[in-house]
Design an enzyme around this catalytic site. Structure first.
Site, PDB file in Angstrom:
ATOM      1  CB  SER A 128      -0.911   0.037   1.226  1.00  0.00           C
ATOM      2  OG  SER A 128      -1.623   1.252   1.232  1.00  0.00           O
ATOM      3  CE  LYS A 182      -3.227  -2.209  -0.715  1.00  0.00           C
ATOM      4  NZ  LYS A 182      -3.299  -2.345  -2.136  1.00  0.00           N
ATOM      5  CG  HIS A 185      -4.930  -0.692   3.755  1.00  0.00           C
ATOM      6  ND1 HIS A 185      -5.072  -0.176   2.479  1.00  0.00           N
ATOM      7  CD2 HIS A 185      -4.193   0.211   4.434  1.00  0.00           C
ATOM      8  CE1 HIS A 185      -4.451   0.982   2.417  1.00  0.00           C
ATOM      9  NE2 HIS A 185      -3.898   1.236   3.578  1.00  0.00           N
ATOM     10  CG  ASN A 186      -7.000  -1.235  -0.798  1.00  0.00           C
ATOM     11  OD1 ASN A 186      -6.033  -1.057  -0.060  1.00  0.00           O
ATOM     12  ND2 ASN A 186      -6.885  -1.323  -2.103  1.00  0.00           N
ATOM     13  CD  GLU A 189      -7.242   3.688   0.088  1.00  0.00           C
ATOM     14  OE1 GLU A 189      -6.329   2.900   0.405  1.00  0.00           O
ATOM     15  OE2 GLU A 189      -7.442   4.034  -1.096  1.00  0.00           O
TER      16      GLU A 189
END
Ligand code: NDP
Length: 478
Positions: A128, A182, A185-186, A189
Site C-alpha cells: 500500500s 491489504k 485496508h482498502n 480507506e
C-alpha cells in the site's frame, strides 16, 4: 554477480519497488514482457543502485542467487497466472515466487496451494502507498509460509516505511492472509474517504462553509485525534483553486467516484463471513450511487425532499469533527472485526496489534489513531471489539452527543450521511439490550418453519402457526 531479487513487471509499481530495493543496497534483476520498459528504467535510474538487465524469464531466473526470489508486479488477474505458468518450469524447489499486485486473496490461496505441490513458495504481498510509497517506503503485508518470510522478510522490511524505528512490514499469516489484510485496508480507506466527504458536505450544505475556509478547518483538525494522511490531503484538495475557472477545484470535478474493486471485494468477503461491515459497504454503495448520473438527474426533478430549513448552531463545526472521529473509529472497528472473523474462517493467526502497527506508515490510511489501536490490541487481554478498549469506549462516549446531533441535523436538512448514520446504527445496535431480530425470527418461523430459541429455555422450538399455535421442540434449522 548474481541478484538477490528479480522483478518482472516494470510498470509504475514494479519499477518503483525495484528502484527502492536497489537504493537499499540490493542487487535487482529486471525483467518486463516488453524490453522497452526495462531499458527505460535503466536509462533514467541506473544511478539508484545495482541492476541486472534481462530480456527473458530464463535470463531473469539464471541471474538470481538461491533460493531465488522473483517478484511479480504485472497486472492483477490472468497475467499473474500466465507469468507463474512460464516461471514455474524454470525454478527449483525452495525458490520463492512473490505476487506484489492487488490480487484477490482467494487467487493467492489457490496459487499458493498449487506451487506448494511443486515445493515452491508462493507469497502474496499486499503493498500500500501507491507509486510514491513503492519508491520511498510502502506498507507491506506479506502472506505465504513463515519459512519463506525468513528469506524474504529482511528485504521487505528494509524497503518498507518505518515508524518509530519499526518497519511497516511483518509476516501476516499463511497463504492469502497478506492480500486479505491489504483488501480490508482498502475497504477501510473507502470508509475513511466517505466520512471525510460527508463532513465536507455537512460543512458546505449545512453551515455554508466554502472549500477554501474548510481547507483551514481540515488543517486544524489534522492537529487533533483525526491527524492522518487523508485529512492532510483533504486540506490540500479543498484549498486548491482551478486555474481555468478560478473556482474551487472540488467544484469543477464531476461528482462520480470511481473504484477499482478492492472495496467491493471487501464487502463481498464481509457478506460471506457474516461480518457487519456496514461502514465499508455504505462507502462502496455511495460511490455506486454517485455514478448513477442519469437517475440522479431524474430524481432531482421527480422526487420530493421536504427538507427542514433549520439553521445549524455555533458548535456545529466541532460537532461534525466529533461525529467524523466516531464514525471513523467504527469503520476501523468493523474492518478489524472482519479480520478476526477471517482469521477463524481461514485458520490465520492474525495479530491485530502488528497489523495496526504496519498501517501506521507508508499506506493511505496512516493515522495517529493507529498508534492507540496498536496499543489497544497489545493489551494482555485483546478487546473483542476495538470499541471496547477503554481509550475508545471513552472517546466514543464523549463524541456521542455531538454524533447524534449531527446525524439528526443531516436527516432534517436532507444531507445524505450514509456512513455517519450507519456507524451510529451499528454502535446502537451493538449495545442494545433487545433487538427486533426476535421479531425477524418469529416471522421466519411462521413463513418458513425456521425455528427459534427461547430466552427462558434451552433447545430449539417451532410454533404450529397453521394449526393451534402450540409450540413443539424442533430440529434446529436456523
Ligand atoms: P499495471 O497493473 O498497469 O500492469 C502493467 C504491467 O503488467 C506491465 O509491466 C505489463 O507488461 C505487465 N503485463 C500485463 N499483462 C501481462 C502478461 N499477460 N504477461 C506479462 N506481463 C504482463 O501496473 P501497475 O504498476 O500499475 O500495477 C502492478 C500491480 O500493482 C497491479 O496488481 C496493481 O493493482 C497493483 N498496485 C498498483 C498500485 C498503483 O498505485 N498503481 C498501488 C498498489 C498496488 P508490458 O509492459 O509488456 O505491457
Amino acid at each position: 554477480m548474481s541478484a538477490q531479487i528479480g522483478v518482472t513487471g516494470l510498470a509504475v509499481m514494479g519499477a518503483n519497488l525495484a528502484r527502492n530495493l536497489a537504493r537499499n543496497g540490493f542487487t535487482v534483476a529486471l525483467h518486463n514482457r516488453s524490453v522497452a520498459k526495462t531499458d527505460a528504467l535503466l536509462e533514467k535510474h541506473s544511478g539508484d543502485g545495482e541492476f541486472i538487465r534481462t530480456e527473458t524469464l530464463q535470463e531473469l531466473v539464471d541471474s538470481l542467487e538461491k533460493p531465488r526470489r522473483v517478484l511479480i508486479m504485472v497486472k492483477a488477474g490472468g497475467p499473474v497466472d500466465s507469468v507463474i505458468d512460464q516461471l514455474v518450469p524454470l525454478l527449483e524447489p525452495g525458490d520463492i515466487v512473490i505476487d506484489g499486485g492487488n490480487s484477490h486473496f482467494q487467487d493467492t490461496r489457490r496459487r499458493e496451494a498449487a506451487l506448494a505441490k511443486k515445493d515452491l513458495h508462493f507469497v502474496g504481498i499486499g503493498v500500500s502507498g501507491g507509486e510514491e510509497g513503492a519508491l520511498n517506503g510502502p506498507s507491506i503485508m506479506p502472506g505465504g509460509s513463515k519459512e519463506s518470510y525468513a528469506a524474504l522478510g529482511p528485504l521487505l522490511e528494509k524497503i518498507s516505511a518505518h515508524v518509530d524505528g519499526k518497519p511497516c512490514c511483518a509476516w501476516i499469516g499463511t497463504d492469502g492472509a497478506g492480500h486479505f489484510v491489504k483488501m480490508v485496508h482498502n475497504g477501510i480507506e473507502y470508509a475513511d474517504m466517505q466520512v471525510i466527504g460527508e463532513a465536507f458536505d455537512l460543512l458546505r450544505s449545512g453551515a455554508g462553509i466554502e472549500p477554501a475556509e474548510q481547507a483551514k478547518i481540515f488543517t486544524e483538525w489534522n492537529q487533533t485525534e483525526l491527524a492522518s494522511f487523508l485529512i492532510e490531503i483533504t486540506a490540500e484538495v479543498l484549498g486548491h483553486t482551478d486555474a481555468r475557472t478560478g473556482k474551487p477545484f472540488v467544484d469543477v470535478v464531476v461528482d462520480a467516484a470511481g473504484q477499482k474493486g478492492t472495496g467491493r471485494w471487501t464487502v463481498i468477503s464481509a457478506l460471506e463471513l457474516g461480518s457487519p461491515t456496514s461502514g465499508i459497504a455504505e462507502s462502496v454503495f455511495a460511490r455506486a450511487l454517485s455514478s448513477q448520473a442519469a437517475q440522479r438527474a431524474e430524481a432531482q426533478e421527480k422526487l420530493a425532499g421536504h427538507e427542514e430549513k433549520i439553521a445549524v448552531g455555533e458548535g456545529f463545526v466541532d460537532d461534525v469533527r466529533q461525529a467524523l472521529f466516531a464514525s471513523k473509529l467504527v469503520s476501523y472497528a468493523q474492518g478489524l472485526d472482519m479480520l478476526t472473523g477471517a482469521a477463524k474462517e481461514y485458520s490465520w493467526d492474525l495479530r491485530l496489534d502488528e497489523i495496526a502497527g504496519l498501517w501506521r506508515g507508508g499506506c493511505i490510511i496512516r493515522a495517529e489513531l493507529l498508534k492507540d489501536i496498536t496499543k489497544a490490541y497489545s493489551a494482555q487481554e485483546e478487546p473483542a471489539n476495538l470499541l471496547f478498549a477503554p481509550a475508545f469506549s471513552e472517546a466514543i462516549a464523549g463524541a456521542l452527543p455531538a454524533w447524534r446531533r449531527v446525524v439528526a441535523t443531516a436527516v432534517q436538512l436532507g444531507i445524505p450521511v450514509p456512513v455517519f448514520s450507519s456507524s451510529l446504527a451499528y454502535y446502537d445496535g451493538l449495545r442494545r439490550k433487545r433487538l427486533p431480530a426476535a421479531l425477524t425470527q418469529g416471522l421466519r418461523d411462521l413463513f418458513g418453519a425456521h425455528t427459534y430459541h427461547r430466552v427462558d429455555d434451552d433447545g430449539t422450538f417451532h410454533t404450529l402457526w397453521g394449526e393451534d399455535k402450540s409450540e413443539i421442540v424442533a430440529e434446529d434449522t436456523h
